[in-house]
Scaffold this motif. Structure first.
Motif, PDB file in Angstrom:
ATOM      1  N   SER A 117       0.909  -1.161   0.007  1.00  0.00           N
ATOM      2  CA  SER A 117      -0.317  -0.234  -0.277  1.00  0.00           C
ATOM      3  C   SER A 117       1.223   1.432   0.039  1.00  0.00           C
ATOM      4  N   LEU A 119      -1.045   4.141   0.137  1.00  0.00           N
ATOM      5  CA  LEU A 119      -1.211   4.863   1.355  1.00  0.00           C
ATOM      6  C   LEU A 119      -0.543   4.904   2.509  1.00  0.00           C
ATOM      7  N   TYR A 120      -0.351   3.547   3.002  1.00  0.00           N
ATOM      8  CA  TYR A 120       0.180   3.529   4.450  1.00  0.00           C
ATOM      9  C   TYR A 120       1.427   4.141   4.449  1.00  0.00           C
ATOM     10  N   GLN A 157      -4.716 -10.034  -4.987  1.00  0.00           N
ATOM     11  CA  GLN A 157      -5.212  -8.722  -5.726  1.00  0.00           C
ATOM     12  C   GLN A 157      -6.008  -8.498  -6.202  1.00  0.00           C
ATOM     13  N   SER A 183      -7.469  -6.153   2.745  1.00  0.00           N
ATOM     14  CA  SER A 183      -7.227  -4.856   2.483  1.00  0.00           C
ATOM     15  C   SER A 183      -8.591  -4.180   1.573  1.00  0.00           C
ATOM     16  N   THR A 185      -9.023  -0.808  -1.137  1.00  0.00           N
ATOM     17  CA  THR A 185      -8.997   0.198  -1.393  1.00  0.00           C
ATOM     18  C   THR A 185      -9.661   1.135  -2.593  1.00  0.00           C
ATOM     19  N   TYR A 186     -10.036   2.416  -2.877  1.00  0.00           N
ATOM     20  CA  TYR A 186     -10.444   2.988  -3.648  1.00  0.00           C
ATOM     21  C   TYR A 186     -10.099   4.082  -3.855  1.00  0.00           C
ATOM     22  N   ILE A 187      -9.936   4.271  -4.962  1.00  0.00           N
ATOM     23  CA  ILE A 187     -10.278   5.669  -6.246  1.00  0.00           C
ATOM     24  C   ILE A 187     -11.281   6.817  -6.086  1.00  0.00           C
ATOM     25  N   SER A 192      -8.411   9.405  -2.614  1.00  0.00           N
ATOM     26  CA  SER A 192      -8.194   7.476  -2.460  1.00  0.00           C
ATOM     27  C   SER A 192      -8.002   7.602  -0.939  1.00  0.00           C
ATOM     28  N   THR A 194      -7.815   3.395   2.041  1.00  0.00           N
ATOM     29  CA  THR A 194      -7.406   2.399   2.146  1.00  0.00           C
ATOM     30  C   THR A 194      -7.855   2.145   3.653  1.00  0.00           C
ATOM     31  N   ILE A 196      -7.042  -1.189   5.979  1.00  0.00           N
ATOM     32  CA  ILE A 196      -6.173  -2.536   5.749  1.00  0.00           C
ATOM     33  C   ILE A 196      -5.963  -3.496   7.630  1.00  0.00           C
ATOM     34  N   THR A 226      -1.056  12.989   2.666  1.00  0.00           N
ATOM     35  CA  THR A 226      -1.987  11.818   2.841  1.00  0.00           C
ATOM     36  C   THR A 226      -2.085  11.622   4.506  1.00  0.00           C
TER      37      THR A 226
END
Length: 320
Positions: A117, A119-120, A157, A183, A185-187, A192, A194, A196, A226
């Motif tokens: 990820s 974003l993480y 995935q 997880s 995740t949406y954009i 975005s 996520t 998890i 973020t």
């Protein structure tokens, strides 16, 4: 962010049933790194030479029906940040992949849902990306190993439109502590999000460990940022014997100053007395053709009993 790859095709071979290729990609970086009171050993300087050479070797074949099979190994050499000496260089464990449409399955030395990820991780300042919004996390999740065999695990995935789902499973036959994570995740437009969740089964009568994280991202013109919040449970105490369970939180940003310069910043902490706090600011200057000057300066404190240390680095990175 951690998962950007720069690939060049080195060999393309065609056959009647499949198109195959071998690709080489990676980067080199070198510079200086500073850590206040790096070691109690008087022979180890606070300022050391930092470096890394990374070469990814990917072999791919695609069948007539559109199924892609892939394998990756990595060669890497870098320094030991504790001593300033060079680490042993070598080949890591292999990762195998099957990809068809929006479905991907990895096996072998794989990344789990957290490690996959962007974003993480958010924006990580520094040549060595030593500052992160996730610094308060104490949970040991499944990671891809660049220098070792890694865990013999699987990762799934599936992506459909703007929505993607991920999951990994890592069985530990020696300790009996199976580990898994999932997880979503949406954009949407320039935003975005996520969620998890990961869990490690109990070992030797102990408690199971887990981590849940929500991360949000936005890209607005020259600005990207973020936000990060989560909670880890039943994680081990730190070196001072302080508890590390609790809420973790952080944020990161990047701002483009014209065509060549980007300013980055990150902050991470947690509510537990044993969590690690990090914050700092960095800069990236684009030299062209995949080469950049990078550096950052920040502060790190491990637990309430630890002393805050200044950390910094500066150098050049070139992608190939």
């Amino acid at each position: 962010m951690k998962h950007v790859l720069f690939a060049t095709t080195a060999l393309i071979a065609t056959a009647s049933v499949a198109a195959a290729e071998v690709k080489f990609s990676g980067y080199g970086r070198f510079g200086i790194g500073y850590q206040e009171d790096r070691s109690t050993d008087s022979n180890v300087s606070d300022t050391i030479l930092v470096s890394r050479f990374r070469l990814n070797i990917d072999g791919d074949v695609e069948t007539d029906t559109g199924v892609r099979f892939s394998a990756r190994v990595r060669l890497q050499a870098d320094e030991d940040s504790d001593t300033g000496e060079a680490n042993s260089a070598g080949l890591n464990g292999a990762r195998f992949s099957v990809i068809f449409g929006g479905l991907r399955v990895d096996a072998g030395n794989v990344s789990g849902a957290f490690d996959n990820s962007d974003l993480y991780f958010g924006n990580e300042p520094g040549l060595e990306e030593f500052l992160g919004q996730y610094s308060g996390v104490d949970y040991d999740f499944l990671e891809y190993s660049s220098t070792g065999a890694g865990s013999n695990a699987v990762f799934f995935q599936y992506a459909v439109g703007d929505l993607a789902f991920g999951a990994s499973y890592d069985t530990d036959a020696i300790n009996g502590a199976d580990r898994w994570d999932v997880s979503a995740t949406y954009i949407f437009d320039n935003y975005s999000a996520t969620v998890i969740y990961g869990q490690t089964e109990a070992v030797a009568g102990g408690d199971k460990q887990d981590l849940i994280v929500l991360a949000l991202g936005a890209e607005l013109g020259d600005f990207s940022g973020t936000l990060f919040v989560g909670r880890d449970g039943d994680t081990p105490v730190n070196d001072f014997g302080e508890e590390t369970d609790g809420t973790v939180y952080g944020a990161s940003l990047a701002y483009s100053l014209g065509a060549a310069t980007t300013i980055t910043a990150a902050y991470g902490d947690g509510s537990a007395e044993g969590d690690t706090q990090q914050y700092g600011v960095g800069a990236i200057y684009d030299l062209g053709n995949g080469a950049t000057l990078r550096g950052a300066v920040g502060r790190e404190k491990v637990g309430r009993a630890g002393e805050a240390q200044t950390i910094a680095d500066f150098g050049v990175q070139f992608n190939f």
